[in-house]
Scaffold this motif. Structure first.
Motif, PDB file in Angstrom:
ATOM      1  N   LEU A 121       0.901  -1.161   0.027  1.00  0.00           N
ATOM      2  CA  LEU A 121       0.072   0.023  -0.135  1.00  0.00           C
ATOM      3  C   LEU A 121       0.971   1.262   0.021  1.00  0.00           C
ATOM      4  O   LEU A 121       1.645   1.475   0.803  1.00  0.00           O
ATOM      5  N   LEU A 122       0.764   2.066  -0.955  1.00  0.00           N
ATOM      6  CA  LEU A 122       1.400   3.189  -1.053  1.00  0.00           C
ATOM      7  C   LEU A 122       0.441   4.421  -1.248  1.00  0.00           C
ATOM      8  O   LEU A 122      -0.695   4.406  -1.353  1.00  0.00           O
ATOM      9  N   TYR A 157       3.421   8.919   3.036  1.00  0.00           N
ATOM     10  CA  TYR A 157       4.043   8.498   3.767  1.00  0.00           C
ATOM     11  C   TYR A 157       2.997   7.379   4.453  1.00  0.00           C
ATOM     12  O   TYR A 157       2.518   7.410   5.584  1.00  0.00           O
ATOM     13  N   ALA A 158       2.727   6.205   3.703  1.00  0.00           N
ATOM     14  CA  ALA A 158       1.753   5.294   4.052  1.00  0.00           C
ATOM     15  C   ALA A 158       1.650   4.325   5.179  1.00  0.00           C
ATOM     16  O   ALA A 158       0.896   3.795   5.771  1.00  0.00           O
ATOM     17  N   ARG A 159       2.912   4.270   5.616  1.00  0.00           N
ATOM     18  CA  ARG A 159       3.502   3.477   6.965  1.00  0.00           C
ATOM     19  C   ARG A 159       2.979   4.112   8.002  1.00  0.00           C
ATOM     20  O   ARG A 159       2.444   3.477   8.984  1.00  0.00           O
ATOM     21  N   ASP A 160       2.790   5.484   8.261  1.00  0.00           N
ATOM     22  CA  ASP A 160       2.465   6.125   9.499  1.00  0.00           C
ATOM     23  C   ASP A 160       0.915   5.963   9.987  1.00  0.00           C
ATOM     24  O   ASP A 160       0.812   5.745  11.245  1.00  0.00           O
ATOM     25  N   SER A 161      -0.021   5.787   9.016  1.00  0.00           N
ATOM     26  CA  SER A 161      -1.386   6.038   9.419  1.00  0.00           C
ATOM     27  C   SER A 161      -1.811   4.640  10.061  1.00  0.00           C
ATOM     28  O   SER A 161      -3.108   4.566  10.411  1.00  0.00           O
ATOM     29  N   MET A 171       7.361   5.154   3.072  1.00  0.00           N
ATOM     30  CA  MET A 171       6.233   5.206   2.122  1.00  0.00           C
ATOM     31  C   MET A 171       5.225   3.911   1.625  1.00  0.00           C
ATOM     32  O   MET A 171       4.432   4.168   1.181  1.00  0.00           O
ATOM     33  N   ALA A 172       5.969   2.957   2.352  1.00  0.00           N
ATOM     34  CA  ALA A 172       5.089   1.585   1.836  1.00  0.00           C
ATOM     35  C   ALA A 172       4.471   0.875   3.260  1.00  0.00           C
ATOM     36  O   ALA A 172       5.306   0.736   4.319  1.00  0.00           O
ATOM     37  N   GLN A 173       3.470   0.368   3.214  1.00  0.00           N
ATOM     38  CA  GLN A 173       2.852  -0.416   4.128  1.00  0.00           C
ATOM     39  C   GLN A 173       2.700  -1.714   3.563  1.00  0.00           C
ATOM     40  O   GLN A 173       1.671  -1.855   2.530  1.00  0.00           O
ATOM     41  N   ALA A 174       3.307  -2.738   3.753  1.00  0.00           N
ATOM     42  CA  ALA A 174       3.346  -4.262   3.569  1.00  0.00           C
ATOM     43  C   ALA A 174       1.936  -4.701   3.574  1.00  0.00           C
ATOM     44  O   ALA A 174       1.619  -4.726   4.897  1.00  0.00           O
ATOM     45  N   LEU A 175       1.092  -5.212   2.788  1.00  0.00           N
ATOM     46  CA  LEU A 175      -0.398  -5.740   3.088  1.00  0.00           C
ATOM     47  C   LEU A 175      -0.153  -7.289   2.914  1.00  0.00           C
ATOM     48  O   LEU A 175      -0.938  -7.869   3.746  1.00  0.00           O
TER      49      LEU A 175
END
Length: 307
Positions: free
Chosen positions: A40-41, A102-106, A299-303
């Motif tokens: 997820l970006l 910065y998709a990792r933070d939320s 910037m990345a959230q591994a799904l």
């Protein structure tokens, strides 16, 4: 949507208070080094350079981000994931969310579903609601939501299966939020270690990031020796990332599993050491976008990852 027909459908009541939560079958991951299949970006469409950290404030004073160049660099990052066959999911951009790239933070993805975090900066708190909407769209359940204090996803560092390092610097992730998340995972049977870091470093993933099983990149110059000893005690080999590289987000890369890595092009010491070990590394120029305060890992959230 009929939630009764989808076993992994969206839910706000996924976590079992006493632990023993069942892992998801279609999403999640056991560690940060298995093969990445879905990521997820965020979109940089409405990116603005804001004073979110010491690093971003420094660049604001000296040479503010060229947003058009940053947007082009983000396209190169997306292309790098696609090069490795990773399916890229992107948040719907919203003009009110200038730091959503910065998709990792939320949020934090776990084997049991997503955690919705509690952002420190008021202008980023809407990202949490956007994360909820996106997980609902994908059919990914919510494991829980942080309520005890601020907590951001860059401070959730899965070192290996069943073991997490949680950063706590105070400015972004508060101890209260860190301990709330720690309690959840201790109840699931995980080993949890809290790392109290100087707020200058923002998140733990600017200093410590797993590369492969029992191989972790660490900035030895700014990481607490006790954390380094703990990693070595677990059998991890350490790749030292120079302090100056770390300040340019050189330790903030993404492991794709299978000895493949996407790293900032400027992090030559890390890239050289990885290639010497036989890793396939794609270097992406992040020099402009990183002026706004984050790197590739941020910037990345591994799904989803698979062994």
């Amino acid at each position: 949507m009929n939630v009764q027909t989808r076993p992994d459908a969206f839910s706000l009541q996924r976590r079992k208070p006493g632990g023993g939560t069942a892992p998801l079958s279609q999403w999640g991951f056991a560690n940060e080094t298995d093969r990445l299949t879905d990521v997820l970006l965020g979109s940089p469409r409405f990116l603005r350079h804001m004073a979110t950290s010491s690093l971003s404030r420094k660049h604001l004073r000296e040479a503010p981000c060229n947003v058009q160049v940053a947007q082009a660099q983000h396209k190169d990052l997306v292309a790098a994931y696609e090069h490795f066959g990773v399916k890229v999911h992107i948040y719907e951009p919203e003009p009110e969310l200038p730091m959503q790239v910065y998709a990792r933070d939320s949020s934090v993805m776990t084997p049991y579903g997503a955690i919705i975090t509690a952002m420190a900066n008021w202008w980023r708190r809407g990202e949490n609601y956007a994360a909820i909407r996106h997980y609902e769209k994908l059919g990914i359940p919510i494991y829980d939501m942080v309520t005890a204090g601020t907590f951001e996803g860059g401070d959730f560092d899965v070192i290996e299966e069943g073991c997490v390092l949680i950063g706590c610097g105070g400015a972004r992730t508060q101890e209260e939020g860190a301990r709330q998340v720690a309690q959840w995972f201790e109840a699931e049977g995980w080993e949890v270690r809290l790392a109290f870091i100087d707020e200058y470093y923002v998140h733990i993933d600017l200093m410590v990031v797993p590369v492969a099983p029992k191989l972790t990149a660490v900035c030895l110059a700014c990481t607490e020796p006790g954390i380094v000893d703990w990693l070595k005690g677990k059998g991890h080999e350490i790749i030292d990332v120079p302090f100056q590289d770390t300040m340019a987000l050189g330790c903030n890369f993404m492991s794709l599993g299978g000895d493949r890595v996407i790293a900032p092009k400027s992090s030559q010491a890390l890239i050289g050491q990885l290639r010497a070990r036989g890793f396939e590394v794609v270097g992406v120029d992040m020099s402009e976008i990183s002026k706004t305060g984050g790197g590739i890992h941020c910037m990345a959230q591994a799904l989803k990852r698979v062994p």
